[in-house]
Design a protein around this motif. Structure first.
Motif, PDB file in Angstrom:
ATOM      1  N   LEU A   1      -2.648  -2.002 -10.204  1.00 51.95           N
ATOM      2  CA  LEU A   1      -1.482  -1.127 -10.065  1.00 51.95           C
ATOM      3  C   LEU A   1      -1.053  -1.007  -8.603  1.00 51.95           C
ATOM      4  CD1 LEU A   1      -2.352   1.657 -12.638  1.00 51.95           C
ATOM      5  CD2 LEU A   1      -0.338   0.179 -12.691  1.00 51.95           C
TER       6      LEU A   1
ATOM      7  N   GLU B   1      -1.396  -3.296  -6.369  1.00 41.79           N
ATOM      8  CA  GLU B   1      -0.717  -4.557  -6.061  1.00 41.79           C
ATOM      9  C   GLU B   1       0.702  -4.570  -6.644  1.00 41.79           C
ATOM     10  OE1 GLU B   1      -2.905  -8.107  -7.064  1.00 41.79           O
ATOM     11  OE2 GLU B   1      -4.798  -7.148  -6.537  1.00 41.79           O
ATOM     12  N   VAL B   2       0.877  -3.997  -7.835  1.00 40.52           N
ATOM     13  CA  VAL B   2       2.167  -4.042  -8.523  1.00 40.52           C
ATOM     14  C   VAL B   2       3.179  -3.067  -7.912  1.00 40.52           C
ATOM     15  CG1 VAL B   2       3.321  -3.524 -10.714  1.00 40.52           C
ATOM     16  CG2 VAL B   2       1.264  -4.930 -10.696  1.00 40.52           C
ATOM     17  N   VAL B   3       2.776  -1.813  -7.713  1.00 41.92           N
ATOM     18  CA  VAL B   3       3.738  -0.804  -7.256  1.00 41.92           C
ATOM     19  C   VAL B   3       3.666  -0.525  -5.762  1.00 41.92           C
ATOM     20  CG1 VAL B   3       3.882   0.310  -9.503  1.00 41.92           C
ATOM     21  CG2 VAL B   3       2.285   1.187  -7.810  1.00 41.92           C
TER      22      VAL B   3
ATOM     23  N   GLU C   1       7.664  -4.054 -13.464  1.00 44.17           N
ATOM     24  CA  GLU C   1       6.315  -3.763 -12.968  1.00 44.17           C
ATOM     25  C   GLU C   1       5.296  -3.869 -14.101  1.00 44.17           C
ATOM     26  OE1 GLU C   1       7.550  -0.701  -9.396  1.00 44.17           O
ATOM     27  OE2 GLU C   1       7.502   0.036 -11.465  1.00 44.17           O
TER      28      GLU C   1
ATOM     29  N   LEU D   1       6.523   3.591 -13.968  1.00 40.04           N
ATOM     30  CA  LEU D   1       6.495   2.126 -13.977  1.00 40.04           C
ATOM     31  C   LEU D   1       7.743   1.582 -14.654  1.00 40.04           C
ATOM     32  CD1 LEU D   1       3.928   0.906 -12.756  1.00 40.04           C
ATOM     33  CD2 LEU D   1       3.298   0.132 -15.016  1.00 40.04           C
ATOM     34  N   GLU D   2       8.396   0.667 -14.004  1.00 39.90           N
ATOM     35  CA  GLU D   2       9.574   0.022 -14.567  1.00 39.90           C
ATOM     36  C   GLU D   2       9.132  -1.213 -15.350  1.00 39.90           C
ATOM     37  OE1 GLU D   2      12.492  -0.648 -11.546  1.00 39.90           O
ATOM     38  OE2 GLU D   2      12.394   1.426 -10.863  1.00 39.90           O
ATOM     39  N   SER D   3      10.025  -1.720 -16.190  1.00 41.51           N
ATOM     40  CA  SER D   3       9.661  -2.839 -17.063  1.00 41.51           C
ATOM     41  C   SER D   3       9.198  -4.051 -16.265  1.00 41.51           C
ATOM     42  CB  SER D   3      10.819  -3.202 -17.988  1.00 41.51           C
ATOM     43  OG  SER D   3      11.962  -3.522 -17.244  1.00 41.51           O
TER      44      SER D   3
ATOM     45  N   ALA E   1       4.593  -7.470 -14.475  1.00 46.00           N
ATOM     46  CA  ALA E   1       3.689  -7.912 -13.405  1.00 46.00           C
ATOM     47  C   ALA E   1       2.257  -7.468 -13.687  1.00 46.00           C
ATOM     48  CB  ALA E   1       4.167  -7.364 -12.060  1.00 46.00           C
ATOM     49  N   LEU E   2       2.086  -6.253 -14.209  1.00 47.94           N
ATOM     50  CA  LEU E   2       0.754  -5.778 -14.566  1.00 47.94           C
ATOM     51  C   LEU E   2       0.169  -6.633 -15.688  1.00 47.94           C
ATOM     52  CD1 LEU E   2      -1.572  -3.746 -14.331  1.00 47.94           C
ATOM     53  CD2 LEU E   2      -0.308  -2.258 -15.910  1.00 47.94           C
TER      54      LEU E   2
ATOM     55  N   LYS F   1      -1.117  -9.818 -14.271  1.00 52.60           N
ATOM     56  CA  LYS F   1      -2.372  -9.623 -13.543  1.00 52.60           C
ATOM     57  C   LYS F   1      -3.538  -9.436 -14.519  1.00 52.60           C
ATOM     58  CE  LYS F   1      -0.544  -8.092  -9.175  1.00 52.60           C
ATOM     59  NZ  LYS F   1      -0.930  -9.344  -8.538  1.00 52.60           N
TER      60      LYS F   1
END
Length: 96
Positions: free
Chosen positions: A15, A17-19, A45, A41-43, A48-49, A52
């Motif tokens: 998370l 790393e993503v946000v 993101e 969290l947006e779609s 991206a999660l 990962k």
């Protein structure tokens, strides 16, 4: 440290790393943290999660399939703990 705590730590690291670390400075991420209300969290993101998670756990953890089994309220209220429990169940099933 238990397996659940290990998975929680890995999910929190993903998370970050993503946000971005700066965003998470104001939020203490734990099992009760919601992806929607607490993390906003947006779609993109979420995608991206999911990438990962697949990179770390492979096909055993399929976030889109996990979410596909939920209704909108469940998705909106999903917590980090829900995801950690799902990962733990998939890893446990894979180990059997």
């Amino acid at each position: 440290m238990t397996e659940g705590q290990d998975v929680l730590g890995e999910v929190v690291a993903m998370l970050v790393e993503v946000v971005g670390e700066d965003f998470l400075l104001d939020v203490e991420v734990g099992p009760d943290t919601t992806f929607n209300r607490d993390l906003a969290l947006e779609s993109i993101e979420f995608v991206a999660l999911a990438e990962k998670l697949q990179g770390r756990y492979g096909d055993r953890v399929d976030l889109p399939a996990f979410i596909a089994g939920m209704d909108l309220d469940e998705i909106m209220n999903m917590t980090v703990g829900d995801l950690v429990a799902h990962i733990g169940s998939r890893l446990g099933a894979a180990a059997v």
